[in-house]
Each structure stands twice: as C-alpha cells, then as structure tokens.
Scaffold this active site. Structure first.
Site, PDB file in Angstrom:
ATOM      1  N   PRO A 160       0.826  -1.212   0.000  1.00 31.41           N
ATOM      2  CG  PRO A 160      -0.909  -1.598   1.522  1.00 31.41           C
ATOM      3  CD  PRO A 160       0.401  -2.159   1.045  1.00 31.41           C
ATOM      4  CB  CYS A 161       1.830   3.314  -2.422  1.00 29.12           C
ATOM      5  SG  CYS A 161       0.531   3.198  -3.692  1.00 29.12           S
ATOM      6  CD  GLN A 162      -3.581   3.560   0.103  1.00 29.45           C
ATOM      7  OE1 GLN A 162      -2.545   3.086   0.521  1.00 29.45           O
ATOM      8  NE2 GLN A 162      -4.647   2.831  -0.156  1.00 29.45           N
ATOM      9  CG  PHE A 166       5.130   6.419   0.043  1.00 25.48           C
ATOM     10  CD1 PHE A 166       5.725   7.099   1.085  1.00 25.48           C
ATOM     11  CD2 PHE A 166       5.123   5.039   0.073  1.00 25.48           C
ATOM     12  CE1 PHE A 166       6.313   6.416   2.136  1.00 25.48           C
ATOM     13  CE2 PHE A 166       5.712   4.346   1.117  1.00 25.48           C
ATOM     14  CZ  PHE A 166       6.304   5.033   2.158  1.00 25.48           C
ATOM     15  CG  ASN A 178       4.824   1.682  -3.618  1.00 26.90           C
ATOM     16  OD1 ASN A 178       4.211   2.719  -3.470  1.00 26.90           O
ATOM     17  ND2 ASN A 178       4.793   0.693  -2.729  1.00 26.90           N
TER      18      ASN A 178
END
EC number: 2.1.1.37
Length: 369
Positions: free
Chosen positions: A81-83, A85, A120
């Site tokens: 998960p990358c929210q 960033f 990502n």
C-alpha cells in the site's frame, strides 16, 4: 517451463494477471480485502488465495500452501500500500500502511526467492518516502542485486499516463551465475519501452483513449449495458446539473475552468484551487490521465467521458488500465472502482514478467547443458 510466482498485496489481481500473460504460473495471491480477493479468485484461475493480514503471514505458511521451498527459483512480487507516498494522498511517512513494505522485506528474507519484483508510486523514492525507500533498498542489498526506475505505463502499451516505481532484484548468487553465463560485468534488469509519445526508433505510438474504449456501447449516467463478452459497463448516476456541466465543459475544450459561470461550482471559482482536473473531460486522442480509485467519479479527476455526459464506466476504466474484457470485477461500483484504480496495469506487469523470465530461462538452459 513455467516458473512460479507469489503475489503479496495482490488486490483484484492486476499484477498477477500481467505476470500470467507474461508466462508465469501464479500460485498464490495474498490480500486483506475480501471483495478484491473474490475478483482475484474469479480471474486468476488455479491460483490459491489467502485472505489474511500480511503481518500474520509467515514464509513457512507460504511454503506449505504453494509447495515452494526456501531458496527455490521463483518470483516473489508485491505492491505494498502506497497512499502515504502518493501525490494524491496525505504524503505521511508515519502512516502505518507505509510500513507494510517491511513485511514484504521480511517475507523476502524468510523465503529467499531467486527473483523479486516490487511496484509502487514514484513518491516512494522521493519526498516523504525517500527515507523509507532508501532503507528498504539497503536492506535488500544484503542479499540481492537490485535495480529500480520510474516507468510510464504508456511506454508499455497501457492507454494511460501512469508513472510507477518498479524495482527488480536478483539474489546475489544467482546474479553471479548469470554474469558468468553471459560473460558480462553487469546485467540490465529493467524492461525496455515498446511505445513512445511519437512513433520513432522502432517504437509504437502511445495507445489513445479513442482506440481503447470508443467501441463500447453508448451508456447514460446511472445505467449498465450488458453485452456479449463485456461485463462491468456501468456508470455512476449524475444530477441533471452535472450532466449539463459536463456537456458545457466538453464543448469548451474539456477543462472545467472554461465552463459557463452559472455552471461553475462556487469552490472552483476561488483562486489557488487544488485538483484542477476534477470535472474535466478526457482527451480522445491521448492516453488517459492516471486512473485512480475515483476513476468513475467526475469530482475525483479528469474522468468525464469524451463524448457522453457521464463519468467513465468501470469497464472503460479497466480498459484504460489495460485489463482484458474477460477480466470481470466483483462488488458494487465503488468497490469495483477501487479495485481498478489500485491495480497494477497488467501490461506493465507483463513487461516485468518477460524481463525476469528471460533470466530464469537462461538459468534453466544452462543447467540443462
């Protein structure tokens, strides 16, 4: 020979679908989202699924489910998960979701696969994410030779401008073997582009929105059209005012700033307004803007249909992510939009798969000799 792959944080299966199309035997997908896993299970045939918090998953459990042994020649792939960033997120490095990348690192070291793949957002390698990403790379370098780059999905046949951070890694002993086989000092692990903005140097031209979606049946806001071979062609409801607003914006170039004053929202009349693409209309003759979890909602980005007074349908958004029509999404329109927007574009994943398989096959042919 088909090599095995395991997909951590698999979501609805964009990464796995691309890996399969690239030649891998995807044997396991792991995710905490039960609805996304239903979509995954329906589409990634024969792969097993594990609906579990990644923090509670061990390498031993993966070995038991898949038959893979520590150190085997397989691919361990993941899109943590990358929210935190993302440019569209809060960009908070302390967000606990951002720490899930370390669970991926933990499982890499517990399983020691020959090859690894991580995908990502570019923000992970700069700004608030830079410290975490640099730490991740340094940890991986203990046992892996890694290369990473920011790739544009449009350069790999995806009808969308979507920049992603892609990392490929090879276990050091395997890397040394490959160098010896090829008689070189260094390997290039990243895939090469197949498309470009302009047709040149043997590359194909970027795929446009026109080519990707305009053969689908016309659809009104709030409707679903079912036709043979195409599911999920459903659009969100819109107020009559929003339908008029989209029509006006389209006639005036597709940008909301040109809308008639009486149709502009009060919040859009203010200076220094962020998210200026909202309520915009997609350009037919370019790749789409980045498809996010709000891809069917006109207030979440430039997701107005090019010729019809509505937002994108789920199927149109899926096509712009490069999913085949045979890939069917489960859930309500909000859940399906989330699955589509969070997915790795399959054609980008396929490009990674082909690059990694090239080296796997080289190892195999060398052992046969």
């Amino acid at each position: 020979m088909k090599y095995k792959a395991v997909d951590l944080f698999c979501g609805a299966g964009g990464l796995s679908f691309g890996l399969k199309k690239g030649g891998f035997d995807v044997v396991l997908g792991i995710d905490i989202d039960q609805t996304a896993l239903k979509t995954y299970k329906d589409n990634i045939k024969r792969a097993k699924v594990l609906n579990k918090d990644i923090k509670l998953v061990s390498g031993k459990e993966i070995e038991k489910i898949t038959g893979i042994k520590k150190g085997d020649c397989f691919l361990l792939a993941g899109c943590p998960p990358c929210q935190g960033f993302s440019n569209l997120g809060k960009r908070d490095a302390t967000d606990q979701k951002n720490k899930l990348v370390y669970e991926y690192i933990r499982l890499i070291f517990e399983l020691e696969p020959c090859f690894i793949l991580m995908e990502n957002v570019p923000g992970m390698s700069r700004g608030v994410g830079k410290e975490i990403f640099n730490d991740v790379v340094q940890k991986l370098k203990e046992k892996y030779c890694v290369q990473y780059d920011t790739l544009n999905a449009a350069d790999f046949g995806v009808p969308q401008i979507r920049k992603r951070l892609v990392l490929h890694g090879v276990r050091k002993d395997v890397y040394a073997t490959l160098l010896d086989i090829l008689k070189v000092n260094e390997l290039s692990l990243m895939p090469e582009a197949t498309h470009a903005k302009d047709k040149k140097n043997g590359l194909k031209k970027w795929v446009t929105v026109r080519k990707a979606i305009m053969d689908l049946p016309e659809l009104k806001a709030g409707e679903e059209v079912k036709c043979v071979g195409t599911a999920n062609h459903v659009a969100r409801k819109l107020s009559k005012t929003n339908e008029r607003r989209l029509d006006d914006i389209r006639k005036k170039g597709g940008n909301r700033v040109n809308a008639s004053e009486e149709l502009q929202l009060e919040c859009h009349k203010k200076k220094n307004v962020s998210y200026t693409d909202t309520y915009g209309v997609i350009d037919l003759d370019k790749p789409a803007p980045t498809i996010t979890s709000g891809c069917t909602t006109i207030s979440k980005g430039r997701y107005g249909h090019p010729t019809q007074n509505r937002g994108l349908s789920v199927r149109e958004a899926a096509r712009l992510q490069s999913f085949d029509d045979k890939f069917i999404f489960s859930g309500n329109i909000g859940e399906m939009s989330l699955q589509v927007g969070n997915a790795v574009p399959p054609k980008l994943a396929q490009a990674s798969a082909k690059e990694i398989l090239k080296y796997m096959n080289l190892l195999e042919s060398n052992q046969e000799d």
